[in-house]
Write an enzyme that holds these catalytic residues in place. Structure first.
Site, PDB file in Angstrom:
ATOM      1  CB  SER A  15      21.249   7.685  23.967  1.00 36.55           C
ATOM      2  OG  SER A  15      21.213   6.564  24.835  1.00 36.55           O
ATOM      3  CD  GLU A  35      28.755   1.111  18.609  1.00 38.05           C
ATOM      4  OE1 GLU A  35      29.732   0.643  19.234  1.00 38.05           O
ATOM      5  OE2 GLU A  35      28.351   2.293  18.733  1.00 38.05           O
ATOM      6  CB  THR A  42      27.590   3.680  27.677  1.00 36.30           C
ATOM      7  OG1 THR A  42      28.868   3.671  27.036  1.00 36.30           O
ATOM      8  CG2 THR A  42      27.782   3.475  29.170  1.00 36.30           C
ATOM      9  CB  CYS A  43      22.354   4.427  28.075  1.00 42.33           C
ATOM     10  SG  CYS A  43      20.826   4.489  29.037  1.00 42.33           S
ATOM     11  CB  CYS A  48      21.506   4.281  32.946  1.00 42.01           C
ATOM     12  SG  CYS A  48      21.393   4.688  31.204  1.00 42.01           S
ATOM     13  CE  LYS A  51      24.344   2.833  36.908  1.00 39.19           C
ATOM     14  NZ  LYS A  51      25.357   3.908  36.828  1.00 39.19           N
ATOM     15  CE1 TYR A  99      18.755   2.502  21.503  1.00 42.94           C
ATOM     16  CE2 TYR A  99      17.224   0.938  22.476  1.00 42.94           C
ATOM     17  CZ  TYR A  99      17.861   2.156  22.500  1.00 42.94           C
ATOM     18  OH  TYR A  99      17.606   3.032  23.525  1.00 42.94           O
ATOM     19  CE1 TYR A 178      26.318   7.807  36.578  1.00 40.24           C
ATOM     20  CE2 TYR A 178      27.842   9.650  36.672  1.00 40.24           C
ATOM     21  CZ  TYR A 178      27.230   8.641  35.958  1.00 40.24           C
ATOM     22  OH  TYR A 178      27.538   8.458  34.633  1.00 40.24           O
ATOM     23  CD  GLU A 182      23.765   5.256  39.898  1.00 43.64           C
ATOM     24  OE1 GLU A 182      22.928   6.156  39.698  1.00 43.64           O
ATOM     25  OE2 GLU A 182      24.418   4.726  38.968  1.00 43.64           O
ATOM     26  N   GLY A 262      35.272   8.426  37.116  1.00 41.42           N
ATOM     27  CA  GLY A 262      34.904   9.301  36.014  1.00 41.42           C
ATOM     28  C   GLY A 262      34.993   8.611  34.668  1.00 41.42           C
ATOM     29  CG  HIS A 436      -2.379  12.499  53.761  1.00 38.85           C
ATOM     30  ND1 HIS A 436      -1.165  12.654  54.357  1.00 38.85           N
ATOM     31  CD2 HIS A 436      -3.150  11.785  54.627  1.00 38.85           C
ATOM     32  CE1 HIS A 436      -1.175  12.072  55.537  1.00 38.85           C
ATOM     33  NE2 HIS A 436      -2.375  11.530  55.723  1.00 38.85           N
ATOM     34  CD  GLU A 441       1.347  14.045  52.706  1.00 38.17           C
ATOM     35  OE1 GLU A 441       0.457  14.872  52.992  1.00 38.17           O
ATOM     36  OE2 GLU A 441       1.337  12.870  53.107  1.00 38.17           O
TER      37      GLU A 441
END
Length: 468
Positions: A15, A35, A42-43, A48, A51, A99, A178, A182, A262, A436, A441
């Site tokens: 990214s 690359e 990774t994203c 993410c 996932k 990309y 996280y 997840e 991690g 509402h 709210e």
């Protein structure tokens, strides 16, 4: 400029690197990008994005189970893991193609191979070719950490979870951050018997304690096993199963063990010493506010710097770098009040200071909370409750932090984070008319908690209530 092949050479097509390359090219720079794996980072490829797609797929298990409460009759629904897995991977490849098209559209040269530094203004590709650039940007991200224990080769990381041949009957997740929560929620909904092993006594330590405690309670109520202060010893393979040995516990059987302990910056073997690029004790590249490393002409952004490891932050850093170096703009990547989310079951979201951080920095603070059962949960017969928490400066009434756990919390928080970023007061929330009936709210209906702030016993009030 004849001595250089390019104005900018970016190492890493994630990214941050992608954004920096595109913006620099838009300012007229000659840009190349190396690359070694796949464009997207990774994203997009194994983080993410896929996932979140698995999360969407897993949520149907709960929705189908509750459908009868809403009048729907569904005859024997079934689930096909391979269909979900392959559909996700097809979408990942589609995004990868987009990309690559973006790179070509901006005239950026792509080298699909590993690149290592050969001094301050040169790199050597895996093919042996050497390239020189006036500026080098390191944006090669981070990788999952694998504990150094006996039998670690039997475990998987988040990278491999997207390619499993089947849903494991028994999944042991090592970690409580996280990523751990997840994947635990996703595979629990898909039918796995999930156990989390946490080496400490705190889940999601960067989040407000009230939210992490609520997630722990709800996860255990759903049937996810949890062991705190679990010192992992080794993993053994016995015939067709794994045994996870933990100090003080009976062996935990598993079909798959996921290490979610991690991530580590990808700095090994990058030739940093040849260029004079310094790293910290954790291997992360040291940078200043302008993303400059200790080597002239070498910059770094994203997870490889060990700063805030979030995709939007890497994008901001890449954008600011390119605007400063190639666009002449006086801009920095502002990393204050960065919102974050955990797409667990239910999800968490936060921005700003936790209650503990706020009290440490400012002394006295006021805390406002809403502890309620969302309307959908009530109708579905679920007892799960949402919790919203606002931390406010006692003297100025400025909102210092906002923390939420409940359905759609990340979607709701994104808009609310603008208000926190703008420095609005609690009174501004009070003066806003509620929309509402919504869960959002509750942001303008929260009640002040007694001092010292404590989470009250949940009431039986539902979010469908109409205030009079």
């Amino acid at each position: 400029m004849a001595e250089f092949d390019y104005d900018l050479l970016v190492v890493g097509a994630g990214s941050g690197g992608m954004r920096a390359a595109r913006v620099a090219a838009s300012h007229g720079a000659r840009v190349a990008l190396a690359e070694e794996y796949q464009v997207g980072g990774t994203c997009v490829i194994r983080g993410c994005v896929p996932k979140k797609m698995l999360l969407y797929g897993s949520q149907f298990a709960q929705q189908l189970g509750q459908a009868a409460r809403f009048g729907w009759r569904l005859d024997q629904p079934s689930f096909d893991w391979l269909s979900l897995r392959d559909t996700v991977q097809a979408e990942v490849q589609r995004l990868r193609g987009l990309y690559e098209s973006t790179l070509h559209g901006h005239g950026i040269a792509l080298f699909p191979e590993r690149a290592v530094l050969e001094g301050e203004q040169g790199v050597r590709l895996a093919s042996g070719r050497e390239l020189r650039a006036r500026v080098i940007l390191l944006a090669n991200g981070a990788r999952p950490h694998v504990p150094d224990i006996q039998g670690s080769e039997h475990g998987l990381t988040s990278n491999e979870m997207f390619h499993l041949p089947q849903v494991p009957e028994r999944l042991v997740v090592v970690g409580a951050g996280y990523i751990a929560n997840e994947f635990a929620g996703i595979f629990h909904r898909l039918g796995s018997r999930v156990t989390l092993l946490n080496r400490s006594g705190t889940m999601l330590r960067d989040y407000d304690h009230a939210l992490s405690e609520r997630l722990l309670q709800l996860s255990q109520a759903q049937g996810i096993g949890y062991h705190a202060n679990a010192a992992l010893q080794r993993i053994e393979r016995h015939a067709d199963e794994l045994l996870v040995r933990v100090a003080g516990l009976a062996p935990v059987p598993a079909d798959v063990v996921l290490f979610a302990t991690g991530r580590r910056p990808n700095t090994e073997g990058l030739g940093l010493e040849r260029a004079g690029v310094r790293c910290g004790a954790d291997g992360a590249i040291l940078v200043d506010a302008e993303s400059r490393t200790s080597a002239p002409g070498v910059y770094a952004v994203g997870d490889v710097t060990g700063r805030i490891q979030l995709t939007p932050v890497a994008i901001r850093e890449g954008q600011a770098f390119a605007e400063r170096v190639f666009g002449g703009a006086d801009v920095l990547a502002d990393e204050m009040l960065v919102p974050a989310a955990v797409f667990s079951d239910p999800p968490l979201a936060m921005v700003g200071l936790t209650e503990r951080e706020a009290r440490r920095r400012h002394g006295k603070v006021h805390v406002y909370q809403a502890d309620f059962r969302p309307m959908r949960n009530a109708m579905a017969g679920s007892g799960e409750r949402a919790l919203y928490k606002m931390v406010v400066h006692a003297e100025t009434d400025v909102v210092l932090g906002l923390h939420m756990i409940g359905p759609d919390a990340p979607e709701i928080l994104q808009a609310a984070a603008v208000a926190v970023r703008a420095g609005l007061t609690r009174r501004a929330f009070d003066d806003t008319v509620a929309l509402h009936p919504t869960m959002a709210e509750e942001l303008v209906l929260m009640k002040k908690m007694p001092e010292p702030a404590q989470i009250p016993e949940p009431t039986d009030m539902e979010s469908m209530k109409c205030d009079t």
